[in-house]
Motif scaffolding. Structure first.
Motif, PDB file in Angstrom:
ATOM      1  N   ALA A   1      -0.178   1.772   3.427  1.00  0.00           N
ATOM      2  CA  ALA A   1       0.724   2.565   2.590  1.00  0.00           C
ATOM      3  C   ALA A   1       0.128   2.852   1.217  1.00  0.00           C
ATOM      4  O   ALA A   1       0.756   3.529   0.409  1.00  0.00           O
TER       5      ALA A   1
ATOM      6  N   ASN B   1      -2.923  -9.183   5.595  1.00  0.00           N
ATOM      7  CA  ASN B   1      -2.799  -7.748   5.897  1.00  0.00           C
ATOM      8  C   ASN B   1      -3.524  -7.341   7.177  1.00  0.00           C
ATOM      9  O   ASN B   1      -4.162  -6.293   7.226  1.00  0.00           O
TER      10      ASN B   1
ATOM     11  N   ARG C   1       5.854 -12.021   3.897  1.00  0.00           N
ATOM     12  CA  ARG C   1       5.589 -10.998   2.881  1.00  0.00           C
ATOM     13  C   ARG C   1       5.427 -11.708   1.559  1.00  0.00           C
ATOM     14  O   ARG C   1       6.317 -12.396   1.077  1.00  0.00           O
TER      15      ARG C   1
ATOM     16  N   THR D   1      10.260  -1.508   2.163  1.00  0.00           N
ATOM     17  CA  THR D   1       9.146  -1.100   1.303  1.00  0.00           C
ATOM     18  C   THR D   1       7.879  -1.797   1.769  1.00  0.00           C
ATOM     19  O   THR D   1       7.921  -2.834   2.417  1.00  0.00           O
ATOM     20  N   SER D   2       6.770  -1.191   1.423  1.00  0.00           N
ATOM     21  CA  SER D   2       5.482  -1.767   1.818  1.00  0.00           C
ATOM     22  C   SER D   2       5.177  -2.999   0.971  1.00  0.00           C
ATOM     23  O   SER D   2       5.763  -3.208  -0.085  1.00  0.00           O
TER      24      SER D   2
ATOM     25  N   CYS E   1       8.986   2.516   3.249  1.00  0.00           N
ATOM     26  CA  CYS E   1       8.567   2.594   4.648  1.00  0.00           C
ATOM     27  C   CYS E   1       9.663   3.218   5.504  1.00  0.00           C
ATOM     28  O   CYS E   1       9.483   3.393   6.699  1.00  0.00           O
TER      29      CYS E   1
ATOM     30  N   SER F   1       3.425  -0.218  -3.971  1.00  0.00           N
ATOM     31  CA  SER F   1       4.513  -0.384  -3.019  1.00  0.00           C
ATOM     32  C   SER F   1       5.277   0.934  -2.860  1.00  0.00           C
ATOM     33  O   SER F   1       5.668   1.547  -3.838  1.00  0.00           O
TER      34      SER F   1
ATOM     35  N   THR G   1       0.728  -0.480   9.086  1.00  0.00           N
ATOM     36  CA  THR G   1       0.393   0.883   8.694  1.00  0.00           C
ATOM     37  C   THR G   1       0.110   0.873   7.201  1.00  0.00           C
ATOM     38  O   THR G   1       0.964   0.477   6.399  1.00  0.00           O
TER      39      THR G   1
ATOM     40  N   THR H   1      -1.287  -2.202   0.280  1.00  0.00           N
ATOM     41  CA  THR H   1       0.019  -2.586   0.807  1.00  0.00           C
ATOM     42  C   THR H   1       0.204  -1.935   2.175  1.00  0.00           C
ATOM     43  O   THR H   1      -0.387  -0.900   2.471  1.00  0.00           O
ATOM     44  N   PHE H   2       1.025  -2.557   3.001  1.00  0.00           N
ATOM     45  CA  PHE H   2       1.229  -2.099   4.372  1.00  0.00           C
ATOM     46  C   PHE H   2       2.712  -2.058   4.700  1.00  0.00           C
ATOM     47  O   PHE H   2       3.504  -2.832   4.161  1.00  0.00           O
ATOM     48  N   CYS H   3       3.060  -1.169   5.603  1.00  0.00           N
ATOM     49  CA  CYS H   3       4.379  -1.159   6.232  1.00  0.00           C
ATOM     50  C   CYS H   3       4.213  -1.852   7.578  1.00  0.00           C
ATOM     51  O   CYS H   3       3.264  -1.565   8.319  1.00  0.00           O
TER      52      CYS H   3
END
Length: 185
Positions: free
Chosen positions: A135, A111, A183, A147-148, A142, A139, A133, A122-124
């Motif tokens: 999130a 991450n 991912r 989805t994140s 985005c 989940s 970014t 979780t991230f986008c």
């Protein structure tokens, strides 16, 4: 009847210098002596580039194997297991890079945080290079059917020293690098 000229003497109108100018018996040897260094230099260069390409393929294979391992084992990733997880992913890549070069290094980041503290977030991810970014813990969308999630970045970089050619031709070494963003959740 024509008179026969002596075998070792000059013929009619041919002096020894003229005979040497017309003699072609050593041309192949002279051409080989002139062209062989150029041919050998080209062959050695191709061998060096072949070894460099082989090293690049080994780096790609290491990234691929580490990405597969990261995907398979990343489902239960947490802050508590992040350090061991990154060490294991790096170990998979490093084991496939043995005997390629002593200068290759493997980096694994979860991450976009080298410490692993953001593992539960979780991230986008968008763009290239990747922009992360946050999130949240769950989940979320985005945008654009994305989805994140949790992402693992795997990077291998380093240099390979040419085997035959002078290192001055390549500035000392050839750079080799590859990366993957996986991912995992």
């Amino acid at each position: 009847m024509r008179p026969r000229w002596p075998r070792f003497g000059p013929g009619p109108g041919l002096h020894p210098v003229g005979r040497l100018r017309r003699d072609r018996s050593g041309v192949a040897a002279v051409e080989f002596a002139l062209m062989s260094p150029i041919f050998l230099l080209l062959m050695v260069g191709l061998i060096d580039l072949g070894f460099a390409y082989h090293a690049k393929l080994r780096v790609n294979a290491a990234i691929s194997a580490a990405s597969y391992y990261a995907f398979q084992k990343g489902q239960a990733l947490s802050v508590a297991t992040a350090q061991a997880y990154t060490a294991n992913v790096a170990g998979v890549a490093s084991s496939l890079l043995a005997n390629v070069s002593d200068d290759l290094s493997v980096g694994v980041v979860i991450n976009d945080d080298p410490t692993g503290a953001k593992t539960s977030t979780t991230f986008c991810v968008s763009g290239y290079p990747a922009v992360f970014t946050a999130a949240g813990a769950a989940s979320t969308s985005c945008g654009g059917n994305l989805t994140s999630g949790k992402f693992v970045s795997i990077r291998v970089s380093g240099h390979i020293t040419p085997i035959f050619l002078s290192a001055d031709l390549f500035g000392g070494s050839l750079a080799v690098a590859d990366a993957a963003l996986v991912r995992v959740q």
